[in-house]
Design an enzyme around this catalytic site. Structure first.
Site, short mmCIF file in Angstrom:
data_model
loop_
_atom_site.label_atom_id
_atom_site.label_comp_id
_atom_site.label_asym_id
_atom_site.label_seq_id
_atom_site.Cartn_x
_atom_site.Cartn_y
_atom_site.Cartn_z
N GLY A 89 0.83 -1.26 -0.10
CA GLY A 89 0.00 -0.01 0.19
C GLY A 89 0.83 1.29 0.07
O GLY A 89 1.69 1.39 -0.53
N CYS A 90 0.28 2.34 0.83
CA CYS A 90 1.13 3.43 0.76
C CYS A 90 2.44 3.57 1.36
O CYS A 90 3.08 4.34 1.15
CB CYS A 90 0.25 4.65 1.60
SG CYS A 90 -1.26 4.92 0.92
#
Length: 353
Positions: A137-138
């Site tokens: 993800g981020c």
């Protein structure tokens, strides 16, 4: 130590003010949904504009996952190729001289992976070592740099490329009225970033103006798996984003940052440059307050959020590039790259110019 030679960021050509995106998404809501709530959420995330993979009129509630994912692969390859070309040009390094390429995304699926499809197109060697990542993800921009550092520490004469390609708009569920989806619809933008790094024994190591990687830390927080991620089904990707995330950052990540810095005889006040993933304004506010930082400490992150939105894993590359473009920090300046992702997890990279 690993040296960052160059960073690039590229964006789709479709740039829209936040207000126009808000009104388009309000038009997709099902009958009886609270459009005023959507507008308040979008106004609260402090995003002024965003790039989208497609023209705004091509978004809508009827697109199936297969069609959307095919659009992702096509657009991601175009953006990725441009990001790679730009970073190689900036570093004055030929594509054939890259020994490792690590690619990350969490907004689409591709097998063969994106970097495999870019090998011939970008002029990379057929024997280049590849490391595709999905699911961080981020946090993957910072985690990717940490992994490059580990590889180059063991192979100091080599050059490595990190490619992040995130088309967040293609994951949006326009008719989903959950708070997580409303926030995501106002927060995330599309873009790609690339970073080129070399080991301590590479001929370009001493000529680079970018920072060196001093140390890294990766941390999972048990029992938090349900707070952030994707709910994946026939509809595609549906955002899972719990309102507890900013408080989790306050309770655990702040302590993680302080202990990591202390290992290197540093305090938060000693960090001159913060490359912080702009997960949202609340997270930046919590970090700034809890770490006792001055108002301008996260200015590059807030500026990136306002100008292009949250780019998931590509955000920290965009922020690092903007810091470098503004004039590198003074020699000896300590920097901290930090990002958060599903798990719930944090990734920390200590830098020094």
């Amino acid at each position: 130590m690993t040296r960052v030679l160059a960073v690039s960021s590229v964006f789709p050509p479709h740039l829209y003010p936040q207000s126009r995106i808000t009104e388009a998404l309000a038009g997709f809501l099902p009958p009886g949904a609270d459009a005023a709530l959507l507008r308040r959420v979008h106004a609260s995330v402090r995003v002024d504009s965003r790039h989208l993979a497609l023209p705004l009129e091509r978004y809508g509630p009827a697109t199936d996952f297969g069609t959307t994912n095919a659009l992702f692969v096509r657009a991601a390859l175009d953006l990725g190729a441009e990001a790679v070309a730009r970073v190689l040009d900036a570093a004055a390094l030929a594509a054939r001289d890259v020994d490792l390429v690590l690619s990350t995304t969490v907004t689409g699926l591709a097998t063969p992976s994106l970097e495999a499809r870019l090998v011939t197109r970008s002029g990379l060697r057929a024997d280049v070592r590849r490391m595709p990542l999905f699911g961080l993800g981020c946090a993957a921009g910072a985690a990717g740099l940490a992994l490059l550092h580990e590889q180059l520490t063991g192979r100091p004469g080599r050059a490595a490329l990190l490619l992040s390609t995130e088309l967040c708009s293609l994951t949006l569920q326009p008719s989903d009225t959950s708070m997580a989806n409303l926030v995501a619809g106002g927060l995330f933008g599309d873009g790609a970033g690339a970073l080129l790094a070399v080991g301590a024994g590479h001929p370009l190591h001493e000529s680079g103006a970018g920072p060196v990687v001093v140390a890294t830390r990766s941390r999972l927080y048990p029992g938090t798996e349900h707070l952030l991620g994707w709910d994946i089904g026939h509809w595609g990707f549906r955002m899972v984003l719990d309102r507890e995330v900013p408080e989790l950052v306050r309770l655990h990540v702040v302590e993680e940052i302080e202990s990591f810095l202390a290992e290197h005889d540093l305090k938060p006040a000693d960090v001159g440059t913060w490359i912080c993933h702009p997960g949202g304004p609340k997270i930046l506010d919590v970090l700034s307050e809890a770490l006792g930082l001055p108002d301008g400490a996260f200015a590059p992150s807030r500026r990136s959020l306002a100008e292009v939105g949250n780019l998931s894993s590509a955000s920290v590359l965009h922020i690092l590039g903007s810091v470098q473009a503004a004039g590198p920090p003074a020699p000896g300046t300590a920097g901290l790259m930090l990002a958060f992702g599903p798990g719930f997890a944090s990734e920390l990279v200590l830098l020094r110019w």
